[in-house]
Design an enzyme around this catalytic site. Structure first.
Site, PDB file in Angstrom:
ATOM      1  CG  HIS A   5      -1.763  -1.205   1.284  1.00 55.12           C
ATOM      2  ND1 HIS A   5      -1.510  -2.357   2.085  1.00 55.12           N
ATOM      3  CD2 HIS A   5      -2.916  -1.458   0.872  1.00 55.12           C
ATOM      4  CE1 HIS A   5      -2.368  -3.151   1.959  1.00 55.12           C
ATOM      5  NE2 HIS A   5      -3.228  -2.726   1.205  1.00 55.12           N
ATOM      6  N   GLY A  21      -7.274  11.386   7.620  1.00 53.99           N
ATOM      7  CA  GLY A  21      -8.161  10.330   6.755  1.00 53.99           C
ATOM      8  C   GLY A  21      -7.946  10.561   5.284  1.00 53.99           C
ATOM      9  NE  ARG A  25      -9.190  18.045   6.155  1.00 55.16           N
ATOM     10  CZ  ARG A  25     -10.424  17.779   6.578  1.00 55.16           C
ATOM     11  NH1 ARG A  25     -10.515  17.384   7.615  1.00 55.16           N
ATOM     12  NH2 ARG A  25     -11.304  18.758   6.131  1.00 55.16           N
ATOM     13  NE  ARG A  44      -5.079  -0.724  -3.309  1.00 56.40           N
ATOM     14  CZ  ARG A  44      -5.393  -1.806  -2.695  1.00 56.40           C
ATOM     15  NH1 ARG A  44      -6.280  -1.497  -1.840  1.00 56.40           N
ATOM     16  NH2 ARG A  44      -4.811  -2.819  -2.795  1.00 56.40           N
ATOM     17  NE  ARG A  88      -8.805   9.886  14.041  1.00 58.27           N
ATOM     18  CZ  ARG A  88      -9.645  10.459  13.215  1.00 58.27           C
ATOM     19  NH1 ARG A  88      -8.983  10.856  12.015  1.00 58.27           N
ATOM     20  NH2 ARG A  88     -10.871  10.858  13.285  1.00 58.27           N
ATOM     21  N   GLY A  90      -7.806  14.760  12.730  1.00 51.42           N
ATOM     22  CA  GLY A  90      -9.041  14.622  12.250  1.00 51.42           C
ATOM     23  C   GLY A  90     -10.270  15.086  12.726  1.00 51.42           C
ATOM     24  CB  SER A  91     -13.579  15.893  11.751  1.00 50.55           C
ATOM     25  OG  SER A  91     -13.763  14.692  10.882  1.00 50.55           O
ATOM     26  CD  GLU A 180     -11.913   8.310  16.427  1.00 50.66           C
ATOM     27  OE1 GLU A 180     -10.790   8.573  15.631  1.00 50.66           O
ATOM     28  OE2 GLU A 180     -11.976   7.237  16.718  1.00 50.66           O
ATOM     29  CD  GLU A 182     -10.664   7.170  11.328  1.00 52.45           C
ATOM     30  OE1 GLU A 182     -11.195   7.042  10.348  1.00 52.45           O
ATOM     31  OE2 GLU A 182     -10.823   8.140  11.954  1.00 52.45           O
ATOM     32  CB  SER A 204     -16.661  18.579  12.017  1.00 52.14           C
ATOM     33  OG  SER A 204     -16.956  17.020  12.017  1.00 52.14           O
ATOM     34  CG  ASP A 205     -20.420  16.688  12.099  1.00 48.70           C
ATOM     35  OD1 ASP A 205     -21.116  17.046  11.231  1.00 48.70           O
ATOM     36  OD2 ASP A 205     -19.346  16.451  11.563  1.00 48.70           O
ATOM     37  NE  ARG A 218     -17.871  19.404   7.769  1.00 47.61           N
ATOM     38  CZ  ARG A 218     -18.296  18.409   8.523  1.00 47.61           C
ATOM     39  NH1 ARG A 218     -17.297  17.642   8.794  1.00 47.61           N
ATOM     40  NH2 ARG A 218     -19.427  18.066   8.852  1.00 47.61           N
TER      41      ARG A 218
END
Length: 236
Positions: A5, A21, A25, A44, A88, A90-91, A180, A182, A204-205, A218
Site C-alpha cells: 500500500h 483520513g 487533506r 491508490r 491522527r 481528524g474530525s 470518531e 480511528e 465538526s459536528d 470546517r
C-alpha cells in the site's frame, strides 16, 4: 522496500507522521505548512509527503476512513518505514453539551464497537490509550500557549450512520466526549509495536444538537487544530 500500500523509498518517511483520513487533506497540509516537500507515495492515490516544519523533518499521509484502513497504513509505516510517532489529525462528532463546534479534543483513550482490538488481544478487552508522554507534551504546550483544549474519552465506531439514540445516551452517561472512527485501532497498533500515538480532533459536528460546520468553517477549524498540533510537536 515498497509495501502493498506504500511505494516509498526505505528512508522516505520521517520518524513523526501526521495521519489525516483524507489524502487530499494530507496534500493540503504538506503544501500549506511544510517546506521542501516531496510526495513519497501515491499508491491508490493515498498520498504521502515528507518535508520540514521549522527545520524539523516531518511526514504526513492519508489513512482512509475507519479503523481497518487506518490500521493498514499505520502498521506499514511502523513496520517497514521506521515511523516512531503517529498523530491522527481528524474530525469528530461531539456528544457532550459542554463541547462546542470547532473545539480541539485530545483523545487520551478510546472505546470502540469494533472487534479489531479483541482479535488482536486474544478476545479480551484492550484499554486503547494514547501515549501518556505525548499527551502530556500537548497539554503542556496548550497551557503555555493559553490555548483551550478538551482532553478525555472518545468512542471509535465502525458505523458512520444511524447510531441508535440509546447508544449515544449510554456514551454520554459514561463521559465520552465525542465519536470518531480511528483512534482505538491506532492506539492498539502503537502499543503492539511500542511506538507513540495520539489522536487530536476538531469538532465538526454536534451529534446531540444536530449542528454542523460549513465547509469553510470546517477548513478553518481544521487549520486551528493542525497549527496547534505542529507547534505542540515542535515545542517538546
Amino acid at each position: 522496500m515498497p509495501t502493498p500500500h506504500i511505494n516509498a523509498a526505505p528512508d522516505a518517511f520521517a520518524p513523526t507522521c501526521l495521519l489525516p483520513g483524507d489524502p487530499l487533506r494530507a496534500k493540503f497540509i504538506a503544501e500549506t505548512y511544510l517546506n521542501d516537500v516531496t510526495c513519497v507515495t501515491d499508491v491508490r492515490n493515498m498520498l504521502g509527503f515528507t518535508g520540514t516544519y521549522q527545520g524539523e523533518r516531518i511526514s504526513v499521509m492519508g489513512s482512509g476512513m475507519g479503523m481497518p484502513s487506518c490500521a493498514i497504513y499505520a502498521t506499514e509505516l511502523v513496520r517497514h518505514y521506521g515511523v516512531k510517532r503517529i498523530i491522527r489529525v481528524g474530525s469528530c462528532g461531539a456528544i457532550q453539551p459542554e463541547v462546542q463546534l470547532n473545539d480541539v479534543i485530545i483523545a487520551n483513550n478510546a472505546s470502540t464497537d469494533s472487534n479489531m482490538n479483541r482479535q488482536r488481544f486474544g478476545e479480551f478487552d484492550f484499554a486503547a490509550c494514547a501515549t501518556p508522554r505525548l499527551a502530556h507534551q500537548f497539554l503542556k504546550y496548550a497551557d503555555a500557549a493559553q490555548q483551550t483544549v478538551a482532553i478525555g474519552h472518545v468512542f471509535s465506531t465502525d458505523n458512520f450512520y444511524d447510531v441508535p439514540d440509546a447508544r449515544l445516551e449510554q456514551l454520554q452517561r459514561m463521559g465520552v466526549l465525542a465519536v470518531e472512527m480511528e483512534a482505538a485501532g491506532l492506539y492498539a497498533i502503537a502499543a503492539q509495536y511500542k511506538v507513540q500515538a495520539l489522536c487530536v480532533l476538531t469538532v465538526s459536528d454536534h451529534i446531540l444538537s444536530g449542528q454542523q460546520l460549513t465547509s469553510t468553517e470546517r477548513q478553518n477549524g481544521f487549520a486551528k487544530m493542525l497549527e496547534f498540533t505542529l507547534k505542540a510537536l515542535h515545542n517538546n
